[in-house]
Design an enzyme around this catalytic site. Structure first.
Site, PDB file in Angstrom:
ATOM      1  N   GLU A 175       0.826  -1.217   0.000  1.00 49.63           N
ATOM      2  CA  GLU A 175       0.000   0.000   0.000  1.00 49.63           C
ATOM      3  C   GLU A 175       0.858   1.264   0.000  1.00 49.63           C
ATOM      4  O   GLU A 175       0.681   2.157   0.824  1.00 49.63           O
ATOM      5  CB  GLU A 175      -0.955  -0.002   1.191  1.00 49.63           C
ATOM      6  CG  GLU A 175      -2.006  -1.094   1.091  1.00 49.63           C
ATOM      7  CD  GLU A 175      -3.117  -0.996   2.131  1.00 49.63           C
ATOM      8  OE1 GLU A 175      -2.901  -0.386   3.197  1.00 49.63           O
ATOM      9  OE2 GLU A 175      -4.205  -1.526   1.874  1.00 49.63           O
ATOM     10  N   GLU A 401      -5.884  -8.158  -0.957  1.00 47.22           N
ATOM     11  CA  GLU A 401      -6.574  -7.914   0.308  1.00 47.22           C
ATOM     12  C   GLU A 401      -8.000  -7.503   0.000  1.00 47.22           C
ATOM     13  O   GLU A 401      -8.238  -6.720  -0.924  1.00 47.22           O
ATOM     14  CB  GLU A 401      -5.927  -6.777   1.119  1.00 47.22           C
ATOM     15  CG  GLU A 401      -4.607  -7.127   1.739  1.00 47.22           C
ATOM     16  CD  GLU A 401      -4.040  -6.000   2.597  1.00 47.22           C
ATOM     17  OE1 GLU A 401      -4.824  -5.205   3.158  1.00 47.22           O
ATOM     18  OE2 GLU A 401      -2.804  -5.921   2.695  1.00 47.22           O
TER      19      GLU A 401
HETATM   20  P1  P53 Z   1      -7.110  -2.411   9.405  1.00 47.69           P
HETATM   21  C1  P53 Z   1      -6.217   1.971   5.461  1.00 47.69           C
HETATM   22  C2  P53 Z   1      -7.046   1.845   4.338  1.00 47.69           C
HETATM   23  C3  P53 Z   1      -7.048   0.668   3.614  1.00 47.69           C
HETATM   24  C4  P53 Z   1      -6.222  -0.371   3.991  1.00 47.69           C
HETATM   25  O1  P53 Z   1      -6.837  -2.477   7.845  1.00 47.69           O
HETATM   26  C5  P53 Z   1      -5.383  -0.242   5.088  1.00 47.69           C
HETATM   27  C6  P53 Z   1      -5.375   0.922   5.818  1.00 47.69           C
HETATM   28  C7  P53 Z   1      -4.493   1.070   7.003  1.00 47.69           C
HETATM   29  O2  P53 Z   1      -5.208   0.817   8.170  1.00 47.69           O
HETATM   30  O3  P53 Z   1      -4.507  -1.196   5.462  1.00 47.69           O
HETATM   31  C8  P53 Z   1      -4.499  -2.474   4.873  1.00 47.69           C
HETATM   32  O4  P53 Z   1      -6.227  -3.441  10.013  1.00 47.69           O
HETATM   33  C9  P53 Z   1      -3.165  -3.100   5.219  1.00 47.69           C
HETATM   34  C10 P53 Z   1      -3.253  -4.158   6.263  1.00 47.69           C
HETATM   35  C11 P53 Z   1      -4.415  -3.851   7.177  1.00 47.69           C
HETATM   36  C12 P53 Z   1      -5.697  -3.966   6.364  1.00 47.69           C
HETATM   37  O5  P53 Z   1      -5.659  -3.098   5.252  1.00 47.69           O
HETATM   38  O6  P53 Z   1      -6.761  -1.041   9.807  1.00 47.69           O
HETATM   39  O7  P53 Z   1      -2.429  -3.556   4.102  1.00 47.69           O
HETATM   40  O8  P53 Z   1      -2.017  -4.251   6.918  1.00 47.69           O
HETATM   41  O9  P53 Z   1      -4.490  -4.648   8.299  1.00 47.69           O
HETATM   42  C13 P53 Z   1      -6.947  -3.682   7.151  1.00 47.69           C
HETATM   43  O10 P53 Z   1      -8.553  -2.752   9.589  1.00 47.69           O
END
Ligand code: P53
Length: 503
Positions: A175, A401
């Site tokens: 990201e 993801e």
């Molecule tokens: P969490 C922000 C927006 C989209 C994805 O996020 C993001 C974030 C940062 O928080 O992170 C990604 O755990 C990232 C992972 C993360 C996952 O999305 O905040 O690549 O490490 O855990 C989900 O709910």
């Protein structure tokens, strides 16, 4: 067209969010190890080193470091044919600037990858997933320093050589575009190890973000080049956080605001994929007089190190409204958070449509949102797949993801009925299949995020769960760490077994 026969059905995690063992086996502290636990609406704090009395949820996480064998057995039962994780940089180079790698760390990933392969699961590896060695922050200022290019490339080369017969799919920086949100501390720190002085202006922050991102893109390109020399079969991708930004209305200035916002948030993938800076950004740099350090050699490296595919995360879509109209209607926006450095609206009268993530996004009334305010929009995934495919000439794509962070209730008998998670994933997989069937996108695989519960990156919570596999641990760190299957486990099993036909 249907999904390819060798479609990669997997699950995604990151080392720092599940391994724990933060100082085991010679590992050094990473940026994730100095971040405290936040909660919904409360940001994580970045402390000055590791301080006594603070709760650092990543230190133990879900203890995958010691339990990976049992966990991989569960992954195999789930039916995964790939497993996306990252290599914790600090297990390999604890401080980041050593001459020699740490053999114990290298051995851990040999053992983990062997365990996966033995179970028919192919590792898909991110090199840098919010895990920069903390020493590189304190001694070098993170990716604001050109020296970091060399440190990263050395790390990449070391693991490329070591695992060249075990891993085919790689990604460089997770990201990388989160830091487009440069007014906040979180993304610049987790992406690039940037810490700003308290009196840094919005301008200073923005300029430093662009400089760090440039060094990362050069580091990524050099790694791609070296990787292909080490093993020509390597597929090395970028990793972009895709939240498409829609215009709030058909008002022409909303459309233009959305276009500029997309440029500011996704220029990273332009450079990764095309190997050069887009004209719109060159023009922006000139207007802002950033005078970034970008050498002729850097630009040559970028051109020679284009990625093989685009990996991206997709959770939600955003919406934007013309800032001038917004300001007129609602007064000057201060961002959704507090204590953000104010971004001077000096050009509000000019036709520039500059985008400030925290200031300009608006709620989209046509889609629901999760408890954490993440807007749920399955069709946005099909839109995103088309956007990448069309912009980059049908380049291979991987959804690395996707998922639904929610609070799960454990019933008396231990079962967990997470139908809301199944509903979310089903709708997104359907949209993804439509993009393949009807729109012809070239899709390699799908790895839902946090398929085993882990520490949230954004909030540091355990409570924001994404898993098909439940892990008994709460926000305060209490629990047995026992694993159990949620309803979504059997559901995803069936999806994989039918190659996505039985949703
Ligand atoms: P969490 C922000 C927006 C989209 C994805 O996020 C993001 C974030 C940062 O928080 O992170 C990604 O755990 C990232 C992972 C993360 C996952 O999305 O905040 O690549 O490490 O855990 C989900 O709910």
């Amino acid at each position: 067209m249907a999904l390819r026969k060798d479609f990669l059905w997997g699950g995604a995690v990151a080392a720092h969010q599940l391994e724990g063992g933060w100082n085991a086996g010679g590992k050094g502290p990473s940026v994730a190890d100095v971040m405290t636990a936040g909660s919904n609406g409360v940001e994580r704090r970045i402390t000055d080193g590791i301080l006594p009395g603070e709760n650092y949820p990543n230190h133990e996480a879900i203890d995958f470091y010691h339990r990976y064998k049992e966990d991989v057995a569960l992954f195999a039962e789930l039916g995964l044919n790939c497993f996306r994780t990252s290599i914790a940089w600090t297990r390999i180079f604890p401080n980041g600037d050593e001459e020699e790698p740490n053999e114990e760390g290298l051995q851990f990933y040999d053992d983990l990858f062997d365990e996966c392969l033995k179970n028919g699961i192919e590792p898909v590896i991110t090199l840098s997933h919010f895990e920069l060695p903390y020493h590189l922050v304190t001694e070098y200022g993170g990716f604001a320093n050109r020296k970091l290019i060399g440190f990263f490339v050395k790390f990449a080369e070391t693991v490329f050589k070591r695992y060249k017969n075990k891993v085919k799919y790689w990604m460089t920086f997770n990201e990388i575009n989160n830091q487009a949100n440069f007014l906040r501390d979180f993304a610049p720190f987790t992406n690039s190890g940037l810490k700003f002085p308290a009196d840094a202006t919005a301008y200073d922050r923005e300029k430093l973000m662009y400089q760090a991102a440039h060094y990362e893109l050069v580091a990524s390109a050099q790694a791609v080049k070296i990787g292909h020399q080490i093993n020509p079969d390597f597929q090395i991708g970028s990793m972009i956080a895709m939240c498409p930004i829609y215009p709030q209305s058909s008002r022409p200035t909303d459309i233009m605001a959305a276009q500029v916002a997309m440029q500011r948030r996704y220029w990273f993938s332009d450079v990764h994929t095309r190997g050069h800076y887009p004209a719109y950004l060159e023009s922006y740099f000139e207007r802002k007089a950033f005078n970034l350090d970008r050498t002729a050699q850097d630009l040559a490296d970028l051109a020679e190190g284009c990625v093989d595919y685009i990996g991206f995360s997709y959770y939600m879509s955003f919406a934007i409204k013309d800032q001038k109209i917004r300001a007129k209607e609602e007064g000057p926006a201060s961002g959704h958070g507090t204590n953000l450095p104010t971004y001077k609206d000096e050009e509000l009268g000019a036709p520039t449509f500059d985008y400030i993530e925290d200031r300009d996004l608006v709620r989209n009334e046509f889609v629901p949102a999760s408890e954490w305010g993440w807007q749920i929009d399955p069709l946005g995934l099909r839109y995103s797949l088309n956007w990448f495919s069309e912009r980059y000439d049908n380049i291979p794509l991987m959804i690395v993801e996707n998922g639904f962070g929610a609070v799960d209730e454990v019933e008396e008998d231990g079962s967990i009925h997470d139908q809301y998670r199944i509903d979310y994933l089903k709708a997104h997989i359907q949209a993804m299949e439509d993009a393949v069937t009807y729109d012809g996108v070239n899709l390699l695989g799908y790895t839902p995020w946090g398929f085993i519960d882990l520490v949230s990156a954004g909030t540091g919570e355990m409570k924001k769960r994404y898993g098909f596999i439940y892990v008994d641990k709460d926000n305060e760190g209490n629990g047995t760490l026992a694993r159990s299957k949620k309803d979504s486990f059997a559901w995803y099993q069936k999806v994989i077994a039918s190659n996505g036909a039985d949703l």
